[in-house]
Design a protein around this motif. Structure first.
Motif, PDB file in Angstrom:
ATOM      1  N   ALA A 348      63.548 -60.812  -9.331  1.00 41.01           N
ATOM      2  CA  ALA A 348      63.806 -62.052 -10.072  1.00 41.01           C
ATOM      3  C   ALA A 348      63.813 -63.260  -9.135  1.00 41.01           C
ATOM      4  O   ALA A 348      63.293 -64.328  -9.466  1.00 41.01           O
ATOM      5  N   ARG A 349      64.393 -63.074  -7.954  1.00 37.86           N
ATOM      6  CA  ARG A 349      64.435 -64.173  -6.972  1.00 37.86           C
ATOM      7  C   ARG A 349      63.025 -64.534  -6.512  1.00 37.86           C
ATOM      8  O   ARG A 349      62.680 -65.722  -6.386  1.00 37.86           O
ATOM      9  N   ALA A 350      62.201 -63.529  -6.280  1.00 40.56           N
ATOM     10  CA  ALA A 350      60.816 -63.793  -5.872  1.00 40.56           C
ATOM     11  C   ALA A 350      60.036 -64.463  -7.001  1.00 40.56           C
ATOM     12  O   ALA A 350      59.200 -65.346  -6.761  1.00 40.56           O
ATOM     13  N   ASP A 351      60.312 -64.063  -8.241  1.00 40.38           N
ATOM     14  CA  ASP A 351      59.654 -64.667  -9.384  1.00 40.38           C
ATOM     15  C   ASP A 351      59.981 -66.165  -9.463  1.00 40.38           C
ATOM     16  O   ASP A 351      59.088 -66.999  -9.683  1.00 40.38           O
ATOM     17  N   LEU A 352      61.246 -66.501  -9.265  1.00 43.03           N
ATOM     18  CA  LEU A 352      61.661 -67.907  -9.286  1.00 43.03           C
ATOM     19  C   LEU A 352      60.967 -68.692  -8.177  1.00 43.03           C
ATOM     20  O   LEU A 352      60.522 -69.824  -8.380  1.00 43.03           O
ATOM     21  N   GLU A 353      60.849 -68.079  -7.011  1.00 43.35           N
ATOM     22  CA  GLU A 353      60.204 -68.751  -5.886  1.00 43.35           C
ATOM     23  C   GLU A 353      58.721 -68.973  -6.154  1.00 43.35           C
ATOM     24  O   GLU A 353      58.176 -70.041  -5.838  1.00 43.35           O
ATOM     25  N   LEU A 354      58.051 -67.975  -6.735  1.00 41.78           N
ATOM     26  CA  LEU A 354      56.622 -68.128  -7.036  1.00 41.78           C
ATOM     27  C   LEU A 354      56.376 -69.210  -8.073  1.00 41.78           C
ATOM     28  O   LEU A 354      55.385 -69.936  -8.008  1.00 41.78           O
ATOM     29  N   ARG A 355      57.268 -69.329  -9.037  1.00 38.22           N
ATOM     30  CA  ARG A 355      57.120 -70.357 -10.072  1.00 38.22           C
ATOM     31  C   ARG A 355      57.422 -71.753  -9.538  1.00 38.22           C
ATOM     32  O   ARG A 355      57.176 -72.749 -10.236  1.00 38.22           O
ATOM     33  N   SER A 356      57.941 -71.824  -8.328  1.00 36.46           N
ATOM     34  CA  SER A 356      58.236 -73.121  -7.704  1.00 36.46           C
ATOM     35  C   SER A 356      57.094 -73.593  -6.805  1.00 36.46           C
ATOM     36  O   SER A 356      57.284 -74.480  -5.966  1.00 36.46           O
ATOM     37  N   SER A 357      55.905 -72.961  -6.943  1.00 34.27           N
ATOM     38  CA  SER A 357      54.694 -73.327  -6.192  1.00 34.27           C
ATOM     39  C   SER A 357      54.921 -73.322  -4.681  1.00 34.27           C
ATOM     40  O   SER A 357      54.862 -74.370  -4.025  1.00 34.27           O
ATOM     41  N   PRO A 358      55.176 -72.132  -4.107  1.00 32.98           N
ATOM     42  CA  PRO A 358      55.383 -72.065  -2.656  1.00 32.98           C
ATOM     43  C   PRO A 358      54.074 -72.315  -1.904  1.00 32.98           C
ATOM     44  O   PRO A 358      52.988 -72.197  -2.466  1.00 32.98           O
ATOM     45  N   ALA A 359      54.195 -72.642  -0.636  1.00 28.45           N
ATOM     46  CA  ALA A 359      53.001 -72.907   0.177  1.00 28.45           C
ATOM     47  C   ALA A 359      52.178 -71.639   0.370  1.00 28.45           C
ATOM     48  O   ALA A 359      50.948 -71.691   0.467  1.00 28.45           O
ATOM     49  N   ASN A 360      52.838 -70.479   0.426  1.00 27.22           N
ATOM     50  CA  ASN A 360      52.132 -69.225   0.682  1.00 27.22           C
ATOM     51  C   ASN A 360      52.689 -68.133  -0.239  1.00 27.22           C
ATOM     52  O   ASN A 360      53.774 -67.591   0.012  1.00 27.22           O
ATOM     53  N   LYS A 361      51.951 -67.803  -1.302  1.00 23.34           N
ATOM     54  CA  LYS A 361      52.407 -66.782  -2.250  1.00 23.34           C
ATOM     55  C   LYS A 361      52.438 -65.392  -1.613  1.00 23.34           C
ATOM     56  O   LYS A 361      53.323 -64.593  -1.901  1.00 23.34           O
ATOM     57  N   LEU A 362      51.469 -65.131  -0.748  1.00 23.26           N
ATOM     58  CA  LEU A 362      51.405 -63.820  -0.109  1.00 23.26           C
ATOM     59  C   LEU A 362      52.649 -63.567   0.726  1.00 23.26           C
ATOM     60  O   LEU A 362      53.192 -62.448   0.742  1.00 23.26           O
ATOM     61  N   LEU A 363      53.130 -64.593   1.400  1.00 23.92           N
ATOM     62  CA  LEU A 363      54.332 -64.454   2.225  1.00 23.92           C
ATOM     63  C   LEU A 363      55.550 -64.103   1.357  1.00 23.92           C
ATOM     64  O   LEU A 363      56.381 -63.272   1.742  1.00 23.92           O
TER      65      LEU A 363
END
Length: 391
Positions: A348-363
């Motif tokens: 869930a935490r990673a999902d929230l981070e991905l939805r926040s448009s991170p600089a590097n999704k793979l990371l």
């Protein structure tokens, strides 16, 4: 198409229906929808002219219509059609509470002098008949015996058992050949295995694969478009969702075994195989969360056998049949409920981070996999947070 062992019962039934002396009634026993539809289409082709279908085809359910009314309609000649066919669903209603002596007496009376212009087909789709009858559930076995004892003297019993996986592979291969498409053996086996030899799913996915490989491939301006006309293992893994999910279960296997190097390799393989690459990350996280939720329920209900999974996981929340035993094994690696809920929180935490448009999704994904595959540490109480992902 050559006759297959799993289809032998329905083949005999269809031959008998099209012959000069069909029985006045049959029981179609089992929940294999593909074989049921095969029987239904054969009956309609043999006995129900398309222009008279509204007058001679009767689909009735014992939950809504009494057996007395159905038998009365079957005994009464139709003024509009020379023959009547009755598909009678809800057969389990005849075997509910009470002795149903009057109902079975009426059935016995009808079949002692049946209307030769009527055919009764009782649909017992509340039974699940496995490929190997020795492995039938005790409750289904008792129900089947009661049907044999009460209707077996009057009706032919047609077993719509699960199709053997080898027969499913042969059927898919021959169906593709009939459409001038080569189905590579390892690809056909993967399709049948990934879908648990569920023939309705196999026929649906095969149609999708056939459309995919027969679509014209654009060439240069001087040549006409060509079709591949060959189904490969890669095509199955690309087009069939259950085959894609296989890689996901391999990933959760590495995670639950705390094998971080293998988990990272499988993550990259999953992303490389995805049409959207890193852009498909949200979908992968959803499937990870779903899988950990399934393991949580399996662990809490102490499920030890794949047959019990269907009792604790509801329709729409079940894994493909091939993954049942694997998921039980993975769930047992987690020693407490806290370890599984920790995994769900990390996703869930990673999902929230991905939805926040991170600089590097793979990371973000690599860090998640490393955290999931690590030995869980004792956690201190902390305020709970509401995450964007629906768990």
């Amino acid at each position: 198409m050559a006759s297959l062992k799993s289809f032998a019962g329905t083949d005999r039934f269809l031959a008998e229906i099209a012959g000069p002396t069909p029985r006045p009634g049959y029981v179609l026993a089992g929940d294999e929808i593909f074989l049921y539809e095969r029987c239904r289409k054969g009956v309609l082709a043999a006995l129900v002219p398309p222009d008279l279908r509204d007058f001679c085809l009767n689909d009735v359910d014992l939950a809504d219509t009494s057996i007395f009314d159905i038998l009365d309609r079957a005994q009464t000649p139709s003024l509009m059609a020379p023959f009547q066919v009755f598909f009678i669903r809800g057969l389990k209603n005849l075997y509910g509470r009470g002795s149903k002596k009057e109902e079975f007496a009426a059935i016995d009376t009808y079949f002692r002098s049946p209307n030769p212009q009527s055919l009764l087909l009782f649909v017992a789709d509340h039974l699940r008949i496995p490929t190997d009858l020795r492995r039938m559930d005790l409750q289904d076995k008792d129900r089947f015996e009661r049907i044999r004892e009460t209707l077996g003297d009057h009706c032919g019993i047609i077993e719509l058992a699960r199709v053997d996986e080898a027969d499913a592979v042969r059927w898919a291969t021959e169906a593709a050949t009939a459409r001038s498409v080569v189905f590579e053996p390892d690809a056909a086996r993967e399709l049948a295995d990934a879908l648990g030899a569920d023939m309705m799913l196999i026929s649906s996915e095969l149609e999708k694969l056939l459309l995919y490989v027969t679509a014209p491939i654009p060439q240069n301006a001087d040549t006409a478009p060509l079709a591949k006309n060959r189904i490969t293992l890669g095509d199955v893994e690309t087009m069939v969702l259950a085959a894609k999910q296989r890689s996901l279960y391999e990933l959760t296997d590495a995670i639950s075994a705390h094998d971080r190097p293998r988990a990272l390799l499988l993550l990259h393989g999953l992303l490389n195989a995805s049409d959207g690459g890193e852009d498909a990350a949200i979908g992968h996280l959803y499937m990870l969360a779903r899988t950990f939720r399934q393991m949580l329920i399996i662990s809490e209900k102490n499920v030890r056998d794949s047959r019990a999974i269907w009792q604790v996981l509801w329709q729409g929340f079940r894994m493909p049949p091939f993954a049942a035993d694997e998921l039980i094994k993975q769930a047992r690696r987690y020693k407490s409920r806290r370890q599984l809920t920790r995994a769900i929180r990390l996703v869930a935490r990673a999902d929230l981070e991905l939805r926040s448009s991170p600089a590097n999704k793979l990371l973000v994904l690599e860090r998640l996999i490393l955290d999931l595959a690590a030995e869980p540490r004792p956690e201190h109480a902390a305020p709970t947070s509401q995450f964007a992902m629906e768990l």
